[in-house]
Design a protein around this motif. Structure first.
Motif, short mmCIF file in Angstrom:
data_model
loop_
_atom_site.label_atom_id
_atom_site.label_comp_id
_atom_site.label_asym_id
_atom_site.label_seq_id
_atom_site.Cartn_x
_atom_site.Cartn_y
_atom_site.Cartn_z
N ALA A 343 32.03 10.10 -23.32
CA ALA A 343 31.46 8.75 -23.29
C ALA A 343 32.24 7.94 -22.28
O ALA A 343 33.44 8.17 -22.06
N GLU A 346 30.02 1.76 -18.33
CA GLU A 346 28.99 1.79 -17.30
C GLU A 346 29.46 1.24 -15.96
O GLU A 346 28.80 1.47 -14.93
N THR A 367 27.55 11.02 -25.15
CA THR A 367 27.35 10.13 -26.28
C THR A 367 27.69 8.71 -25.87
O THR A 367 27.97 8.44 -24.68
N GLU A 368 27.68 7.80 -26.83
CA GLU A 368 27.97 6.39 -26.54
C GLU A 368 28.73 5.80 -27.71
O GLU A 368 28.79 6.39 -28.78
N ALA A 374 29.96 -0.15 -22.66
CA ALA A 374 29.73 1.29 -22.83
C ALA A 374 28.38 1.70 -22.26
O ALA A 374 27.38 1.01 -22.41
N ALA A 375 28.36 2.86 -21.58
CA ALA A 375 27.13 3.39 -20.98
C ALA A 375 26.28 4.09 -22.03
O ALA A 375 26.80 4.68 -22.98
N ASN A 376 24.97 4.04 -21.84
CA ASN A 376 24.01 4.71 -22.70
C ASN A 376 24.07 6.22 -22.49
O ASN A 376 24.21 6.69 -21.36
N ALA A 377 23.97 7.00 -23.57
CA ALA A 377 24.10 8.46 -23.47
C ALA A 377 23.02 9.07 -22.58
O ALA A 377 23.30 9.96 -21.77
N SER A 393 23.40 9.87 -29.55
CA SER A 393 23.86 8.47 -29.54
C SER A 393 24.91 8.20 -30.61
O SER A 393 25.77 7.34 -30.43
N TRP A 395 28.09 9.21 -32.15
CA TRP A 395 29.21 10.12 -31.88
C TRP A 395 29.87 10.62 -33.18
O TRP A 395 30.43 11.72 -33.20
#
Length: 438
Positions: A343, A346, A367-368, A374-377, A393, A395
């Motif tokens: 993860a 972004e 994953t995210e 945080a970036a999208n999975a 998504s 984790w």
């Protein structure tokens, strides 16, 4: 400010002021505090990767030599307090409350002035400098730069030595989009007449660092030129290498941290401390160096939580860190079944980072996690362009499933953002404890 949760809540509330580089707010804060930074015997560590590990090697060696050492590092992995530590032990909750009581009124006053409110990192830096200068005075203080160097809040100090670990393309939206521009910001920690030790390798970066040292009439010591690593060998417990300089050879030094890149961080620590010994700033023996390197421990950096099955945590949060992670994984675990959970934030250089996973024979799952940047999975997989990569998504569910299915010879590596690693670690430790009753 009566409780720990109140103190932490107030500190984190300053996150809304974002990143605001510059030293004017720090100068004002520290003047109001009586300039505690002037009392410190400090070593300043900048660089793209390896800052925390280098600080750890410095601290561990100095501890072996009998010195009390304060460290200021970021981010934290297990507890917020570890950002301000003495001899590897985080300050207490009560001490953090007291520091907040001291700094909060000043922060409120500063907010009304021409420079505006201090950022979270500036507040924590001021706390660390006040703590080491006024509350718990130590023999040496090692400080890790937060971002860049030139305008980082830690650059308020006058150190005994500066270390620039390496230069890579991270935070390019703030520091610049070329190695030269980034090196210029890192080289901002170089002070008039103060020695500098660097592990930077790129010609462009070294040119910038040399120019800055000449301008400041400082002495530059370069890894690979003034001191070097010879006979590096990965061993089951870590790394083994020889440190070589013009005056000194130490054969078969051992590290408990995994990866060749850690020998570079260790060599920078050794070279800087030997220089300080030569200048009679400290006393140091070979046995202190050997024991300090071997005992050094830094959570979240190729940290092995368990063997058989092997479970690893590593904060590979930029391209250079991911390269080092993948290199170490290939060298050590190429003949075993490897699964990777990843993860990231972004705002990292994801198009450069993510395709690097093609270099490793492993099942990668993106994953995210719950973090503002945080970036999208799914986005991670699309950028990576790795067909057989998985996405999940949640984790926690992912970790539970993988840990429950691990066989003794399997390897699970959780990597990416250090903020992700700090969230994951206690959860996975508990999963392993339940499964193996440890």
């Amino acid at each position: 400010m009566n409780t720990y949760s109140e103190a932490i809540s107030w500190i984190h509330s300053q996150l809304k002021y974002g990143i605001n580089l510059g030293l004017a707010r720090m100068e004002w804060l520290l003047k109001e505090l009586g300039n505690p930074e002037m009392k410190l015997k400090a070593i300043h560590v900048a660089g793209t990767n390896g800052k925390g590990s280098t600080v750890t090697f410095l601290r561990s060696i100095l501890n072996e030599a009998g010195y009390d050492v304060g460290t200021f590092t970021s981010p934290y992995i297990e507890t917020f307090n570890e950002r301000i530590s003495i001899n590897g032990s985080p300050i207490s909750d009560d001490e953090l409350i007291e520091l907040t009581r001291v700094i909060k009124p000043l922060a409120e006053e500063l907010k009304k002035g021409e420079w505006g409110p201090p950022t979270e990192f500036e507040i924590i830096t001021a706390m660390a400098l006040y703590y080491f200068g006024n509350i718990r005075q130590v023999d040496f203080t090692t400080l890790e730069v937060g971002l860049g160097g030139r305008y980082d809040s830690t650059n308020i100090i006058q150190p005994l030595a500066g270390i620039i670990t390496n230069i890579g393309k991270d935070h390019i939206n703030i520091l610049g989009d070329t190695i030269g521009k980034i090196a210029y910001e890192k080289a901002g920690i170089i002070k008039e007449g103060i020695p500098v030790f660097t592990g930077a390798k790129q010609r462009e970066a070294l040119s910038v660092i040399r120019e800055e040292t000449e301008k400041k009439q400082a002495v530059l010591f370069q890894l690979g030129s003034d001191f070097s690593i010879e006979n590096n060998e990965s061993i089951p417990s870590g790394e083994k290498f020889t440190f070589q300089s013009k005056e000194t050879t130490y054969e078969n030094l051992k590290l408990s941290l995994l990866g060749r890149h850690q020998t570079e961080n260790a060599a920078l620590a050794v070279a800087s401390l030997l220089y300080m010994k030569e200048k009679k700033l400290l006393q140091l023996h070979e046995k202190d160096i050997r024991a300090g390197l071997k005992k050094a421990y830094w959570p979240g950096r190729m940290e092995v939580l368990r063997e058989h099955p092997t479970v690893i945590l590593d904060g590979a949060h930029n391209a250079e860190g991911l390269e080092a992670f993948l290199s170490t994984m290939k060298e050590r675990y190429s003949k075993r079944k490897v699964q990777v959970i990843f993860a990231a934030l972004e705002d990292k250089d994801l198009p450069h980072m993510l395709p690097l996973f093609k270099k490793i024979n492993a099942k990668v799952t993106f994953t995210e996690f719950d973090f503002p940047r945080a970036a999208n999975a799914l986005k991670l997989k699309e950028i990576a362009k790795i067909e057989d990569a998985a996405i999940e998504s949640n984790w926690r569910s992912l970790a539970e499933r993988i840990v429950s299915e691990l066989h003794p010879e399997d390897v699970l590596a959780v990597t990416g953002s250090l903020y992700f690693i700090s969230e994951v670690k206690p959860f996975i430790v508990e999963l392993l404890r339940e499964k193996y009753q440890i």
